[in-house]
Design an enzyme around this catalytic site. Sequence first.
Site, PDB file in Angstrom:
ATOM      1  N   CYS A  15       0.319  -1.429   0.165  1.00 27.38           N
ATOM      2  CA  CYS A  15       0.110   0.489   0.611  1.00 27.38           C
ATOM      3  C   CYS A  15       0.773   1.232  -0.023  1.00 27.38           C
ATOM      4  O   CYS A  15       2.241   1.528   0.394  1.00 27.38           O
ATOM      5  CB  CYS A  15      -0.647   0.189   1.283  1.00 27.38           C
ATOM      6  N   GLY A  41       0.174   0.491  -4.941  1.00 28.74           N
ATOM      7  CA  GLY A  41      -1.905  -0.228  -5.050  1.00 28.74           C
ATOM      8  C   GLY A  41      -2.381   0.131  -5.950  1.00 28.74           C
ATOM      9  O   GLY A  41      -2.547   1.422  -5.872  1.00 28.74           O
ATOM     10  N   GLY A 116       1.010  -2.162   5.487  1.00 34.30           N
ATOM     11  CA  GLY A 116       1.911  -3.613   6.277  1.00 34.30           C
ATOM     12  C   GLY A 116       0.744  -4.182   6.265  1.00 34.30           C
ATOM     13  O   GLY A 116      -0.454  -4.129   6.195  1.00 34.30           O
ATOM     14  N   CYS A 250      12.064  -3.808   4.825  1.00 32.91           N
ATOM     15  CA  CYS A 250      12.268  -4.834   4.395  1.00 32.91           C
ATOM     16  C   CYS A 250      12.795  -4.338   2.842  1.00 32.91           C
ATOM     17  O   CYS A 250      12.812  -3.550   2.407  1.00 32.91           O
ATOM     18  CB  CYS A 250      10.556  -4.624   3.718  1.00 32.91           C
ATOM     19  N   TYR A 256      12.365  -3.786  -5.654  1.00 33.45           N
ATOM     20  CA  TYR A 256      11.577  -4.381  -6.389  1.00 33.45           C
ATOM     21  C   TYR A 256      10.699  -3.530  -6.451  1.00 33.45           C
ATOM     22  O   TYR A 256       9.815  -2.734  -7.566  1.00 33.45           O
ATOM     23  CB  TYR A 256      10.194  -5.636  -6.473  1.00 33.45           C
ATOM     24  N   SER A 297      10.734  -3.420 -13.943  1.00 35.62           N
ATOM     25  CA  SER A 297      10.591  -4.038 -12.671  1.00 35.62           C
ATOM     26  C   SER A 297      12.864  -4.179 -12.587  1.00 35.62           C
ATOM     27  O   SER A 297      13.183  -4.162 -12.111  1.00 35.62           O
ATOM     28  CB  SER A 297      10.186  -5.266 -12.244  1.00 35.62           C
ATOM     29  N   ASP A 359      16.060  -9.537 -14.144  1.00 35.90           N
ATOM     30  CA  ASP A 359      14.840  -9.065 -13.786  1.00 35.90           C
ATOM     31  C   ASP A 359      14.453  -9.353 -12.568  1.00 35.90           C
ATOM     32  O   ASP A 359      16.273  -9.606 -12.076  1.00 35.90           O
ATOM     33  CB  ASP A 359      13.272 -10.167 -13.754  1.00 35.90           C
ATOM     34  N   ASP A 360      13.284  -8.947 -11.802  1.00 41.01           N
ATOM     35  CA  ASP A 360      13.984  -8.183 -10.143  1.00 41.01           C
ATOM     36  C   ASP A 360      13.397  -9.400  -9.385  1.00 41.01           C
ATOM     37  O   ASP A 360      14.863 -10.134  -8.585  1.00 41.01           O
ATOM     38  CB  ASP A 360      13.411  -7.296  -9.934  1.00 41.01           C
ATOM     39  N   CYS A 396       5.950 -13.862   2.434  1.00 38.97           N
ATOM     40  CA  CYS A 396       5.847 -13.307   3.792  1.00 38.97           C
ATOM     41  C   CYS A 396       4.468 -12.608   4.487  1.00 38.97           C
ATOM     42  O   CYS A 396       3.653 -12.911   3.601  1.00 38.97           O
ATOM     43  CB  CYS A 396       6.445 -11.427   2.073  1.00 38.97           C
ATOM     44  N   CYS A 447      14.590  -7.171   6.473  1.00 43.15           N
ATOM     45  CA  CYS A 447      14.234  -8.092   6.963  1.00 43.15           C
ATOM     46  C   CYS A 447      15.010  -8.563   5.489  1.00 43.15           C
ATOM     47  O   CYS A 447      14.492  -8.145   4.400  1.00 43.15           O
ATOM     48  CB  CYS A 447      12.525  -7.564   7.346  1.00 43.15           C
ATOM     49  N   CYS A 450      11.565 -13.644   3.172  1.00 52.46           N
ATOM     50  CA  CYS A 450      11.658 -14.320   2.171  1.00 52.46           C
ATOM     51  C   CYS A 450      12.058 -14.984   1.153  1.00 52.46           C
ATOM     52  O   CYS A 450      11.718 -16.265   0.282  1.00 52.46           O
ATOM     53  CB  CYS A 450      10.782 -13.015   1.466  1.00 52.46           C
TER      54      CYS A 450
HETATM   55  P1  AMP Z   1       6.338 -14.726 -12.435  1.00 58.87           P
HETATM   56  O1  AMP Z   1       7.264 -15.379 -13.434  1.00 58.87           O
HETATM   57  O2  AMP Z   1       5.159 -15.085 -12.958  1.00 58.87           O
HETATM   58  O3  AMP Z   1       7.202 -15.480 -11.131  1.00 58.87           O
HETATM   59  O4  AMP Z   1       7.075 -13.381 -12.817  1.00 58.87           O
HETATM   60  C1  AMP Z   1       8.298 -12.562 -12.287  1.00 58.87           C
HETATM   61  C2  AMP Z   1       7.061 -10.577 -12.251  1.00 58.87           C
HETATM   62  O5  AMP Z   1       6.979 -11.008 -10.590  1.00 58.87           O
HETATM   63  C3  AMP Z   1       8.504 -10.215 -12.405  1.00 58.87           C
HETATM   64  O6  AMP Z   1       8.975  -9.319 -13.599  1.00 58.87           O
HETATM   65  C4  AMP Z   1       8.606  -9.636 -10.760  1.00 58.87           C
HETATM   66  O7  AMP Z   1       8.554  -8.046 -10.463  1.00 58.87           O
HETATM   67  C5  AMP Z   1       7.522  -9.356 -10.455  1.00 58.87           C
HETATM   68  N1  AMP Z   1       6.722  -9.667  -8.943  1.00 58.87           N
HETATM   69  C6  AMP Z   1       7.929  -9.471  -7.727  1.00 58.87           C
HETATM   70  N2  AMP Z   1       7.167  -9.241  -6.796  1.00 58.87           N
HETATM   71  C7  AMP Z   1       5.607  -9.856  -7.229  1.00 58.87           C
HETATM   72  C8  AMP Z   1       4.440 -10.342  -5.906  1.00 58.87           C
HETATM   73  N3  AMP Z   1       4.843 -10.446  -4.821  1.00 58.87           N
HETATM   74  N4  AMP Z   1       3.541 -10.343  -6.554  1.00 58.87           N
HETATM   75  C9  AMP Z   1       3.532 -10.997  -7.999  1.00 58.87           C
HETATM   76  N5  AMP Z   1       4.147 -10.845  -9.054  1.00 58.87           N
HETATM   77  C10 AMP Z   1       5.439  -9.972  -7.700  1.00 58.87           C
END
Ligand code: AMP
Length: 475
Positions: A15, A41, A116, A250, A256, A297, A359-360, A396, A447, A450
Amino acid sequence: MRGNICKNDLPKECCGLFGIYNNFDAAWLTYLGLYSLQHRGEEACGIVASDGKGLSIYKGLGLVSDVFSGDEIKRLSGHLSIGHLRYSTTGSSILKNAQPLVVDYLRGSLAIAHNGNLVNSIELRRKLENSGSTFQTTSDSEIIVQLMARLRNPNVVKRLVYALRRVKGAYSLLLMTKNKVIGVRDPHGFRPLVLGKIGKSFCLASETCALDLIGAKLVREVEPGEVVIIDRKGIKSIRAFPRQKKHAYCIFEHVYFSRPDSIVFGETVYSVRKKLGAQLAREHPVDADLVIPVPDSGTSAAIGFSQESGIPIEMAIIRNHYVGRTFIQPSQAIRDLGVRVKFNIVRDMIKGKRVVIVDDSIVRGTTSKKRIKEFRALGAKEVHFRISCPPHKFPCYYGIDFPNYKELIAVRLSHERMKKYLNVDSLGYLSLKGMLQSVSYDECNYCTACWVGKYPIKGRDRVRKSALEKKCCGV
Ligand code: AMP
């Protein structure tokens, strides 16, 4: 009939909060603040304002620009205001769970906005209900106001501190009475919250990008465990908890969630992400022709990777920024097009090339798999995948929607099986040490639950998104 909403288009942010005191454009500035925090959000948003006599509120489901037209904001008159962007981790996405929540007490109204997740919400809610409290929502944030209502003390700050000492978990909060705006950060400091100033007005925001948009200056971060009270006497700070030696910021905010132009936990997110990418290139070098970021991302980390490795970067994945959550997909066949609706690949770049996609994170693995399939179909000679954090192996409980163990792909598949599943020539994740080296604070201030499963708060009830709803239905 409306079809399902695409899984990949589910909001992925926690959020966002913005509040301001002493400005006759308070609701307008809150609108702008929320606008810049939209990435935190997309599900619902709301603004509450006060003219010193009483609170007025407007909230709705959807993006800030869709929910608010000029007319609603004009009706939110007054010189103080707080706003909230919702991404539900607790409580479903129904309008009654949109925030700020406004409750009426014997001594006036109170609004609350929460970023949170509490981890003892089920236990607290049960106790409160057993002693006569009734709840309007299924959101864990209402527990804080219900606890505040318990204490028969006219001082709102004393009531707040009473409530804070009973809740456990992650919370950055904004509260508002008809003449005060209050900001709070939990003693671990999981989620960010900053204090800014514009002219004679003080403001509070989840990220500094909101201050930049309205032309406010960053004063400082709200400290973990601090309560900041802003009213006509100026600004006052009290500590609701003794200072802790260890915090639990976090780190995924850096990896991300936060916007790259924000300063979070004292560091610019963009610079941290570039360092993550450079470290990733050192840890997992590869002979390739192109570095390609997954936008947005992976963009900053990919720049770091490219600069460190010397491999040129190309923006070969193009993101459609206009795909909202409400993208309707009537059938499985159309749902399978989901990745392409949001992202498309520049064909000419790919054929015969050895590409490194950055990617992240990989969460469920579904989007990544589909994306790599597209690269193969367009004739990439080799596909290497690099991720700017370690494999996610634990859920998380502090406000980020990481699924349960079963859904996290890194729990189910070994490194080799994951490579096969994704169909990549090589797969490299940044190490935990490498990730922590890329931020300035030392390890004990972050933290990393995860990734390593060590949760900073003991005795959690591991509340799931639907837990409070199930309880309400007696399931
Ligand atoms: P996937 O391959 O389906 O796991 O999607 C990966 C993508 O989900 C990456 O580009 C991330 O940036 C994004 N992502 C990061 N955190 C989350 C989250 N909490 N829930 C869903 N997708 C996320």
